[in-house]
Design a protein around this motif. Sequence first.
Motif, mmCIF file in Angstrom:
data_model
loop_
_atom_site.group_PDB
_atom_site.id
_atom_site.type_symbol
_atom_site.label_atom_id
_atom_site.label_comp_id
_atom_site.label_asym_id
_atom_site.label_seq_id
_atom_site.Cartn_x
_atom_site.Cartn_y
_atom_site.Cartn_z
ATOM 1 N N LEU A 74 0.814 -1.225 0.000
ATOM 2 C CA LEU A 74 0.000 0.000 0.000
ATOM 3 C C LEU A 74 0.845 1.271 0.000
ATOM 4 C CD1 LEU A 74 -2.830 1.176 -0.017
ATOM 5 C CD2 LEU A 74 -2.871 1.014 2.477
ATOM 6 N N ASP A 75 1.878 1.321 0.790
ATOM 7 C CA ASP A 75 2.698 2.539 0.822
ATOM 8 C C ASP A 75 3.338 2.808 -0.541
ATOM 9 O OD1 ASP A 75 2.022 2.916 3.444
ATOM 10 O OD2 ASP A 75 3.915 2.191 4.269
ATOM 11 N N ARG A 76 3.879 1.748 -1.135
ATOM 12 C CA ARG A 76 4.500 1.930 -2.454
ATOM 13 C C ARG A 76 3.447 2.332 -3.482
ATOM 14 N NH1 ARG A 76 7.005 -2.921 -4.779
ATOM 15 N NH2 ARG A 76 7.878 -1.506 -6.329
ATOM 16 N N TYR A 77 2.291 1.698 -3.425
ATOM 17 C CA TYR A 77 1.217 2.059 -4.357
ATOM 18 C C TYR A 77 0.855 3.533 -4.217
ATOM 19 C CZ TYR A 77 -3.158 2.793 -6.607
ATOM 20 O OH TYR A 77 -4.126 3.355 -7.403
ATOM 21 N N ASN A 78 0.669 3.982 -2.979
ATOM 22 C CA ASN A 78 0.255 5.369 -2.767
ATOM 23 C C ASN A 78 1.300 6.354 -3.303
ATOM 24 O OD1 ASN A 78 -2.305 4.989 -1.681
ATOM 25 N ND2 ASN A 78 -1.524 4.766 0.412
ATOM 26 N N GLU A 79 2.575 5.992 -3.212
ATOM 27 C CA GLU A 79 3.607 6.874 -3.776
ATOM 28 C C GLU A 79 3.518 6.932 -5.296
ATOM 29 O OE1 GLU A 79 5.649 9.306 -2.821
ATOM 30 O OE2 GLU A 79 4.344 8.989 -1.098
ATOM 31 N N PHE A 80 3.319 5.771 -5.928
ATOM 32 C CA PHE A 80 3.122 5.763 -7.388
ATOM 33 C C PHE A 80 1.926 6.642 -7.766
ATOM 34 C CE2 PHE A 80 5.761 1.873 -7.949
ATOM 35 C CZ PHE A 80 6.344 2.149 -9.179
ATOM 36 N N LEU A 81 0.824 6.482 -7.041
ATOM 37 C CA LEU A 81 -0.399 7.213 -7.390
ATOM 38 C C LEU A 81 -0.211 8.717 -7.186
ATOM 39 C CD1 LEU A 81 -3.342 7.193 -8.310
ATOM 40 C CD2 LEU A 81 -4.008 6.815 -5.920
ATOM 41 N N ARG A 82 0.405 9.082 -6.059
ATOM 42 C CA ARG A 82 0.621 10.500 -5.788
ATOM 43 C C ARG A 82 1.471 11.147 -6.901
ATOM 44 N NH1 ARG A 82 0.706 12.230 -0.550
ATOM 45 N NH2 ARG A 82 1.359 10.141 0.072
ATOM 46 N N GLU A 83 2.529 10.453 -7.280
ATOM 47 C CA GLU A 83 3.417 10.997 -8.315
ATOM 48 C C GLU A 83 2.667 11.128 -9.645
ATOM 49 O OE1 GLU A 83 7.304 9.070 -8.567
ATOM 50 O OE2 GLU A 83 7.330 9.437 -10.731
ATOM 51 N N GLU A 84 1.878 10.135 -9.964
ATOM 52 C CA GLU A 84 1.140 10.162 -11.231
ATOM 53 C C GLU A 84 0.118 11.291 -11.239
ATOM 54 O OE1 GLU A 84 -2.060 9.316 -14.047
ATOM 55 O OE2 GLU A 84 -2.308 9.082 -11.900
ATOM 56 N N ILE A 85 -0.595 11.459 -10.135
ATOM 57 C CA ILE A 85 -1.617 12.512 -10.081
ATOM 58 C C ILE A 85 -0.971 13.887 -10.157
ATOM 59 C CG2 ILE A 85 -3.244 13.644 -8.507
ATOM 60 C CD1 ILE A 85 -4.188 10.845 -7.660
ATOM 61 N N GLU A 86 0.084 14.087 -9.402
ATOM 62 C CA GLU A 86 0.725 15.414 -9.407
ATOM 63 C C GLU A 86 1.236 15.765 -10.808
ATOM 64 O OE1 GLU A 86 1.744 15.857 -4.650
ATOM 65 O OE2 GLU A 86 3.360 15.204 -5.997
ATOM 66 N N ALA A 87 1.833 14.799 -11.488
ATOM 67 C CA ALA A 87 2.319 15.071 -12.848
ATOM 68 C C ALA A 87 1.159 15.332 -13.804
ATOM 69 C CB ALA A 87 3.159 13.901 -13.341
ATOM 70 N N SER A 88 0.106 14.549 -13.700
ATOM 71 C CA SER A 88 -1.021 14.692 -14.627
ATOM 72 C C SER A 88 -1.671 16.065 -14.502
ATOM 73 C CB SER A 88 -2.066 13.600 -14.347
ATOM 74 O OG SER A 88 -1.513 12.316 -14.515
ATOM 75 N N VAL A 89 -1.926 16.476 -13.262
ATOM 76 C CA VAL A 89 -2.625 17.749 -13.042
ATOM 77 C C VAL A 89 -1.726 18.930 -13.432
ATOM 78 C CG1 VAL A 89 -3.608 19.221 -11.230
ATOM 79 C CG2 VAL A 89 -4.185 16.783 -11.319
ATOM 80 N N ARG A 90 -0.413 18.768 -13.218
ATOM 81 C CA ARG A 90 0.524 19.843 -13.534
ATOM 82 C C ARG A 90 0.763 19.960 -15.039
ATOM 83 N NH1 ARG A 90 6.102 19.340 -13.504
ATOM 84 N NH2 ARG A 90 5.896 17.332 -12.444
ATOM 85 N N LEU A 91 0.860 18.836 -15.724
ATOM 86 C CA LEU A 91 1.323 18.843 -17.118
ATOM 87 C C LEU A 91 0.195 18.803 -18.142
ATOM 88 C CD1 LEU A 91 4.273 16.297 -16.699
ATOM 89 C CD2 LEU A 91 4.429 18.802 -16.887
ATOM 90 N N GLU A 92 -0.995 18.361 -17.739
ATOM 91 C CA GLU A 92 -2.072 18.148 -18.718
ATOM 92 C C GLU A 92 -3.233 19.096 -18.451
ATOM 93 O OE1 GLU A 92 -2.868 13.911 -19.765
ATOM 94 O OE2 GLU A 92 -1.690 13.520 -17.976
#
Lengths: 116, 116
Positions: B30-48
């Motif tokens: 779960l911790d590793r998953y949440n880090e992947f998800l956080r990174e993906e969301i932050e990049a998506s909202v910032r770049l797209e």
Amino acid sequence: MFLATAGLFAQEPDKQMVRLARLVIDSTELDRYNEFLREEIEASVRLEPGVLTLYAVSEKDRPTHITILEIYASEEAYQKHITTPHFLKYKNGTKDMVKSLELIDARALIPEMKIK
Amino acid sequence: MFLATAGLFAQEPDKQMVRLARLVIDSTELDRYNEFLREEIEASVRLEPGVLTLYAVSEKDRPTHITILEIYASEEAYQKHITTPHFLKYKNGTKDMVKSLELIDARALIPEMKIK
């Protein structure tokens, strides 16, 4: 008093209260239910600085199945919300239309997240 | 080109694509998953510009149960999103951590709704 503004609420994400509400509505009452909900949400977001959002969606394949992402600035903001006339009008007006209601306390992964 | 700005996307609510993603994650990851998800969301909202929000919550009583409210400016914005490097990194990096994934197409009751 100085702290009681929407802007500063939003900068205290640690205090936020986040919840998912999952409802199933009587299909014969769905249009009336949606009107009650729309009116309640619009009043809450407009009148209550501590209601940060009430984002309601219905499932395309099952429009009677509704999920609401509820974000309050704090537990106190939520407690105040449920005493407002617009909330009580919704709650009393729809109580016979709601077949089931599940309230799920939640944590935001990124509490600062907005909607563009 | 003039239309391809976040501001104008947001003013075309009829074109929005709204979805709920419901996931159950392997508790040992779960911790590793949440880090992947956080990174993906932050990049998506910032770049797209077309990713209007990805609001992820975990249930307090069952932190492995995650719901994401996904709002894209259009179907095209979503199709572009799933080809981005940050999305593919998340998707490939987490595929063995996700025990179940349910994608639910939805309609917003009030498409103009924001988060304060």
